[in-house]
Write an enzyme that holds these catalytic residues in place. Structure first.
Site, mmCIF file in Angstrom:
data_model
loop_
_atom_site.group_PDB
_atom_site.id
_atom_site.type_symbol
_atom_site.label_atom_id
_atom_site.label_comp_id
_atom_site.label_asym_id
_atom_site.label_seq_id
_atom_site.Cartn_x
_atom_site.Cartn_y
_atom_site.Cartn_z
ATOM 1 N N TYR A 194 0.884 -1.174 0.000
ATOM 2 C CA TYR A 194 0.000 0.000 0.000
ATOM 3 C C TYR A 194 0.920 1.222 0.000
ATOM 4 O O TYR A 194 2.087 1.105 -0.351
ATOM 5 C CB TYR A 194 -0.853 -0.140 1.279
ATOM 6 C CG TYR A 194 -1.987 0.805 1.481
ATOM 7 C CD1 TYR A 194 -2.945 1.030 0.498
ATOM 8 C CD2 TYR A 194 -2.134 1.462 2.698
ATOM 9 C CE1 TYR A 194 -4.001 1.887 0.733
ATOM 10 C CE2 TYR A 194 -3.192 2.315 2.934
ATOM 11 C CZ TYR A 194 -4.117 2.538 1.948
ATOM 12 O OH TYR A 194 -5.163 3.385 2.184
ATOM 13 N N ARG A 232 -6.283 9.830 -10.826
ATOM 14 C CA ARG A 232 -5.465 10.585 -9.854
ATOM 15 C C ARG A 232 -4.934 9.572 -8.842
ATOM 16 O O ARG A 232 -5.564 9.332 -7.820
ATOM 17 C CB ARG A 232 -6.318 11.664 -9.166
ATOM 18 C CG ARG A 232 -5.541 12.694 -8.416
ATOM 19 C CD ARG A 232 -6.009 12.817 -6.985
ATOM 20 N NE ARG A 232 -5.917 11.560 -6.286
ATOM 21 C CZ ARG A 232 -6.543 11.256 -5.154
ATOM 22 N NH1 ARG A 232 -7.375 12.094 -4.614
ATOM 23 N NH2 ARG A 232 -6.375 10.096 -4.553
ATOM 24 N N LYS A 282 -5.322 -2.397 -2.366
ATOM 25 C CA LYS A 282 -6.454 -2.191 -1.442
ATOM 26 C C LYS A 282 -7.119 -3.533 -1.120
ATOM 27 O O LYS A 282 -7.493 -3.800 0.015
ATOM 28 C CB LYS A 282 -7.492 -1.260 -2.082
ATOM 29 C CG LYS A 282 -7.026 0.182 -2.170
ATOM 30 C CD LYS A 282 -7.475 0.957 -0.960
ATOM 31 C CE LYS A 282 -6.875 2.348 -0.956
ATOM 32 N NZ LYS A 282 -7.412 3.252 0.008
ATOM 33 N N GLU A 335 -11.832 4.178 -6.266
ATOM 34 C CA GLU A 335 -10.515 4.511 -5.739
ATOM 35 C C GLU A 335 -9.719 5.334 -6.747
ATOM 36 O O GLU A 335 -9.604 4.948 -7.915
ATOM 37 C CB GLU A 335 -9.798 3.176 -5.467
ATOM 38 C CG GLU A 335 -8.633 3.245 -4.570
ATOM 39 C CD GLU A 335 -8.963 3.707 -3.171
ATOM 40 O OE1 GLU A 335 -8.315 4.651 -2.724
ATOM 41 O OE2 GLU A 335 -9.863 3.149 -2.514
ATOM 42 N N ASP A 336 -9.214 6.481 -6.300
ATOM 43 C CA ASP A 336 -8.273 7.281 -7.101
ATOM 44 C C ASP A 336 -8.788 7.704 -8.478
ATOM 45 O O ASP A 336 -8.043 7.698 -9.462
ATOM 46 C CB ASP A 336 -6.912 6.559 -7.201
ATOM 47 C CG ASP A 336 -6.153 6.664 -5.874
ATOM 48 O OD1 ASP A 336 -6.709 7.241 -4.916
ATOM 49 O OD2 ASP A 336 -5.021 6.180 -5.788
ATOM 50 N N ASP A 360 -13.505 5.615 -1.256
ATOM 51 C CA ASP A 360 -12.625 5.660 -0.092
ATOM 52 C C ASP A 360 -11.906 6.998 0.044
ATOM 53 O O ASP A 360 -11.683 7.480 1.159
ATOM 54 C CB ASP A 360 -11.603 4.524 -0.170
ATOM 55 C CG ASP A 360 -10.767 4.468 1.091
ATOM 56 O OD1 ASP A 360 -11.368 4.403 2.176
ATOM 57 O OD2 ASP A 360 -9.532 4.524 1.013
ATOM 58 N N ASP A 361 -11.543 7.618 -1.084
ATOM 59 C CA ASP A 361 -10.810 8.895 -1.007
ATOM 60 C C ASP A 361 -11.663 9.965 -0.345
ATOM 61 O O ASP A 361 -11.149 10.836 0.357
ATOM 62 C CB ASP A 361 -10.414 9.372 -2.414
ATOM 63 C CG ASP A 361 -9.642 8.300 -3.153
ATOM 64 O OD1 ASP A 361 -8.649 7.828 -2.605
ATOM 65 O OD2 ASP A 361 -10.071 7.902 -4.257
ATOM 66 N N ASN A 393 -0.237 14.552 2.058
ATOM 67 C CA ASN A 393 0.751 13.528 1.719
ATOM 68 C C ASN A 393 1.484 13.946 0.444
ATOM 69 O O ASN A 393 0.921 14.695 -0.349
ATOM 70 C CB ASN A 393 0.041 12.192 1.426
ATOM 71 C CG ASN A 393 -0.627 11.638 2.658
ATOM 72 O OD1 ASN A 393 -0.090 11.680 3.742
ATOM 73 N ND2 ASN A 393 -1.837 11.118 2.463
ATOM 74 N N ASN A 437 -4.581 6.790 8.929
ATOM 75 C CA ASN A 437 -4.435 5.906 7.776
ATOM 76 C C ASN A 437 -5.819 5.344 7.392
ATOM 77 O O ASN A 437 -6.502 4.766 8.235
ATOM 78 C CB ASN A 437 -3.490 4.766 8.195
ATOM 79 C CG ASN A 437 -3.005 3.966 7.024
ATOM 80 O OD1 ASN A 437 -3.752 3.754 6.073
ATOM 81 N ND2 ASN A 437 -1.770 3.521 7.105
HETATM 82 P P1 NAI Z 1 -7.297 18.853 -3.832
HETATM 83 O O1 NAI Z 1 -6.372 19.241 -4.928
HETATM 84 O O2 NAI Z 1 -8.707 18.505 -4.151
HETATM 85 O O3 NAI Z 1 -7.373 20.074 -2.780
HETATM 86 C C1 NAI Z 1 -6.300 20.894 -2.427
HETATM 87 C C2 NAI Z 1 -6.893 22.151 -1.805
HETATM 88 O O4 NAI Z 1 -5.836 22.937 -1.272
HETATM 89 C C3 NAI Z 1 -7.632 23.029 -2.814
HETATM 90 O O5 NAI Z 1 -8.808 23.514 -2.225
HETATM 91 C C4 NAI Z 1 -6.657 24.173 -3.046
HETATM 92 O O6 NAI Z 1 -7.298 25.381 -3.427
HETATM 93 C C5 NAI Z 1 -6.053 24.275 -1.664
HETATM 94 N N1 NAI Z 1 -4.799 25.026 -1.669
HETATM 95 C C6 NAI Z 1 -3.766 24.925 -2.528
HETATM 96 N N2 NAI Z 1 -2.839 25.843 -2.210
HETATM 97 C C7 NAI Z 1 -3.274 26.515 -1.132
HETATM 98 C C8 NAI Z 1 -2.764 27.571 -0.351
HETATM 99 N N3 NAI Z 1 -1.593 28.131 -0.618
HETATM 100 N N4 NAI Z 1 -3.500 28.021 0.673
HETATM 101 C C9 NAI Z 1 -4.692 27.455 0.968
HETATM 102 N N5 NAI Z 1 -5.231 26.457 0.265
HETATM 103 C C10 NAI Z 1 -4.525 25.993 -0.773
HETATM 104 O O7 NAI Z 1 -6.584 17.683 -3.042
HETATM 105 P P2 NAI Z 1 -7.228 16.660 -1.972
HETATM 106 O O8 NAI Z 1 -7.621 15.410 -2.638
HETATM 107 O O9 NAI Z 1 -8.233 17.386 -1.160
HETATM 108 O O10 NAI Z 1 -5.947 16.323 -1.091
HETATM 109 C C11 NAI Z 1 -5.291 17.338 -0.349
HETATM 110 C C12 NAI Z 1 -4.161 16.710 0.436
HETATM 111 O O11 NAI Z 1 -4.722 15.844 1.417
HETATM 112 C C13 NAI Z 1 -3.210 15.857 -0.410
HETATM 113 O O12 NAI Z 1 -1.885 16.096 -0.031
HETATM 114 C C14 NAI Z 1 -3.589 14.449 -0.069
HETATM 115 O O13 NAI Z 1 -2.462 13.596 -0.136
HETATM 116 C C15 NAI Z 1 -4.066 14.600 1.359
HETATM 117 N N6 NAI Z 1 -4.987 13.510 1.726
HETATM 118 C C16 NAI Z 1 -4.733 12.839 2.879
HETATM 119 C C17 NAI Z 1 -5.503 11.760 3.237
HETATM 120 C C18 NAI Z 1 -5.241 11.046 4.521
HETATM 121 O O14 NAI Z 1 -4.419 11.475 5.270
HETATM 122 N N7 NAI Z 1 -5.909 9.975 4.821
HETATM 123 C C19 NAI Z 1 -6.579 11.274 2.360
HETATM 124 C C20 NAI Z 1 -6.827 12.119 1.213
HETATM 125 C C21 NAI Z 1 -6.026 13.188 0.913
#
Ligand code: NAI
Length: 565
Positions: free
Chosen positions: A118, A171, A189, A261-262, A284-285, A424, A468
């Protein structure tokens, strides 16, 4: 926790031996064919009399190994390999050679091997999937199969499929569009479905819907294994997905679970909304992420001595992850006594263009639900001073955005500020665990998306929590499959989140852990499955009748067993 009685265990073991023998006899397998069938192959685990009966003599080295010794040999082999991707390939090979040993190894060494099958190693595997592809695993449906998707499903060798994990590679993790190379994700998964929740591997099916890719590097790579075309979009894409969903129901019934997923964010939300009440499906996302984060926030109340409704949340980032969490948080706060409007008023979000405020004209319906009628600003510190959040949650992929000054401001407003940098990989985390504790005088309540090692500070050892998704989706899937539901309401994920939070004992909280340690994850999955099953029965969503008296035994009863005999 209730477990099946020893009488049931004995019966199961007898049944297993019976079925194994039947499998050999029915398939008339002998000699090398036995060793080539991963479901029944035991490798060096075949006894000498079995080798005699099955004509295996000479085809194996002359020594015998118990399954335990085989596990030790595999682990030694893996630990001798330095490179993560090579470890992945080694495990993949084991899965295709001796399935029961593969799952034993994965179950007994979850903490060590989960990062390989994973995240993060599976990410690297997807990047290079076209080069490491050697053996068939999973099903590929392509844009060219439109109109006859059913016939592709008919080619799958298993008759009783209960759970599908599907991606279109749009993605993959934080790596973008990887097209058909995304297949590593559903495979990984579903390995966790079995390793963490005991869902039999023969009932699971990884699928990649290959609609092309917009990744120029892949399109120009002569070794890329996927369709060489730009991504299908619009009505043709939707028709293919619709056809796929219908074909699954026609072949395996309404209760066949389809985990998305993704997919890229736009498709993920759209398809979830479109299919959620029609099919047995979840994403799941969106929903798994929301559940694991909300579980951490509920557990954090044990340290802040508050209720979830007393808190004010500020999200830095308002994308898929943040909005999914915010929506589930509203449900949690409503459960805790607030109205929906009150709950939303306590949830603030900002994106790359600043605060979601009433003066914004660029917001969609989902974001509009959270706008605040205050002065618009893009300055995080200014927003913190306006909102006075108890919790700051990062989902922006902007590494280091929670600066010393931001963290100190949170510490000045709260005795126990909640700091969740969820982005991440580690390089994108809004702050490190060390910085969070350092700049809040060790007072913060912390969980992150990427793992951080335990460390000592001020004479105490901290175990930074990692939210996680693997804490949630295998257990939820087990509950869904056991109850044979036809659709999965959002509330299921609040049930799962609360169940996970309830497993965080005072002892864990003492160590500042907001989730149980990873080595407990199989028990966690069972507890979540039992709670989710309870919920399905209480809502009359379960189609398995009569209602079981003991939900633990019920969800356990069809679990996979990797033992040979
Ligand atoms: P996304 O691309 O949909 O959202 C990113 C957001 O951040 C957007 O709203 C964007 O406008 C905002 N953003 C970008 N630059 C910014 C700044 N300078 N100031 C304020 N806001 C800003 O991405 P998603 O899918 O929401 O994922 C975001 C992060 O969360 C990724 O790094 C992902 O790896 C992480 N994530 C963690 C998970 C977990 O810990 N279980 C699960 C899903 C996502």
């Amino acid at each position: 926790m209730a477990f099946a009685s020893s009488a049931i265990e004995a019966l199961c073991s007898k049944q297993r031996r019976f079925f194994t023998t039947v499998a050999y006899v029915r398939n008339k397998l002998q000699g090398i064919d036995v060793l080539r069938e991963p479901k029944i192959n035991k490798g060096l685990g075949f006894t000498f009399s079995e080798r005699e009966q099955l004509k295996l003599k000479g085809l194996l080295p002359p020594s015998f190994r118990s399954q335990e010794e085989q596990e030790a040999a595999v682990m030694k082999g893996i630990r001798n390999i330095r490179d993560g991707l090579l470890k992945y390939v080694y495990l993949k090979d084991l899965q295709c050679t001796n399935e029961r040993l593969f799952y034993r190894v994965l179950c007994n060494n979850t903490e060590e091997l989960m990062p390989i099958v994973y995240t993060p190693v599976v990410g690297e595997a997807c990047l290079k999937y076209s080069y490491i592809y050697t053996k068939p695993r999973g099903l590929y449906i392509t844009a060219e199969d439109a109109g006859h998707v059913s016939s592709i499903l008919d080619n799958w060798p298993e008759k009783d499929v209960r759970a599908i994990c599907v991606t279109d590679g749009g993605r993959i993790l934080g790596l973008g569009d990887l097209g058909a190379n995304g297949m590593g994700i559903p495979i990984g998964k579903l390995c966790l479905y079995t390793a963490l929740a005991g869902i039999p591997p023969s009932t699971t099916l990884p699928i990649t819907i290959d609609v092309g890719t917009n990744n120029e590097l892949l399109l120009s790579d002569p070794l890329y294994t996927g369709l060489r075309q730009k991504r299908l979009t619009g009505p043709k894409y939707d028709e293919l997905l619709d056809e796929f969903m219908e074909a699954v129901v026609k072949k395996w019934g309404k209760s066949c679970l389809i985990q998305f997923e993704d997919f890229n964010n736009a498709n993920a939300f759209r398809l979830l909304k479109k299919y959620q009440n029609k099919y047995c499906t979840f994403n799941d996302d969106i929903q798994g992420t929301a559940a694991v984060c909300v579980a951490g926030l509920i557990a954090s109340c044990g340290l802040t001595k508050t209720k979830i409704r007393d808190n004010v949340f500020l999200f830095f980032g308002a994308g898929g992850a943040a909005l999914g969490i915010a929506d589930l948080l509203v449900k949690a706060m409503v459960e805790d006594g607030l109205t929906r409007i009150e709950a939303r008023s306590q949830i603030w979000l900002m994106d790359a263009y600043g605060l979601l405020s009433t003066s914004r004209t660029d917001l969609d319906e989902q974001k509009m639900r959270f706008v605040k009628d205050v002065k618009h600003t893009s300055d995080l510190e200014e927003i913190i001073n306006m909102a006075k959040p108890t919790a700051l949650i990062g989902a922006s992929a902007q590494g280091g955005a929670f600066t010393e000054s931001i963290l100190k401001t949170m510490a000045s407003l709260n005795e126990r500020p909640i700091i969740f940098p969820l982005s991440n990989p580690t390089s994108k985390a809004e702050c490190t665990a060390k910085d969070a504790y350092l700049h809040t005088d060790g007072r913060c309540v912390f969980a992150s998306g990427s793992p951080f090692d335990p460390f000592s500070f001020g004479g105490r050892t901290f175990h930074p929590s990692q939210g996680n998704n693997a804490y949630i989706f295998p257990g939820v899937a087990l509950g869904i499959i056991a109850c044979r539901v036809h659709h999965i309401p959002d509330f299921t994920f609040l049930v799962a989140a609360k169940s996970l939070a309830n497993l965080v004992t005072d002892e864990y909280l003492e160590e500042q852990r907001l989730y149980p340690p990873l080595h407990c994850i199989r028990d966690v999955s069972l507890s979540i499955a039992a709670k989710v099953a309870d919920y399905f029965y209480s809502e009359s969503l379960a189609t398995v009748k009569p209602e079981p008296t003991n939900m633990f035994d019920f969800v356990k009863q069809n679990q996979y067993d990797w033992r040979y005999d």
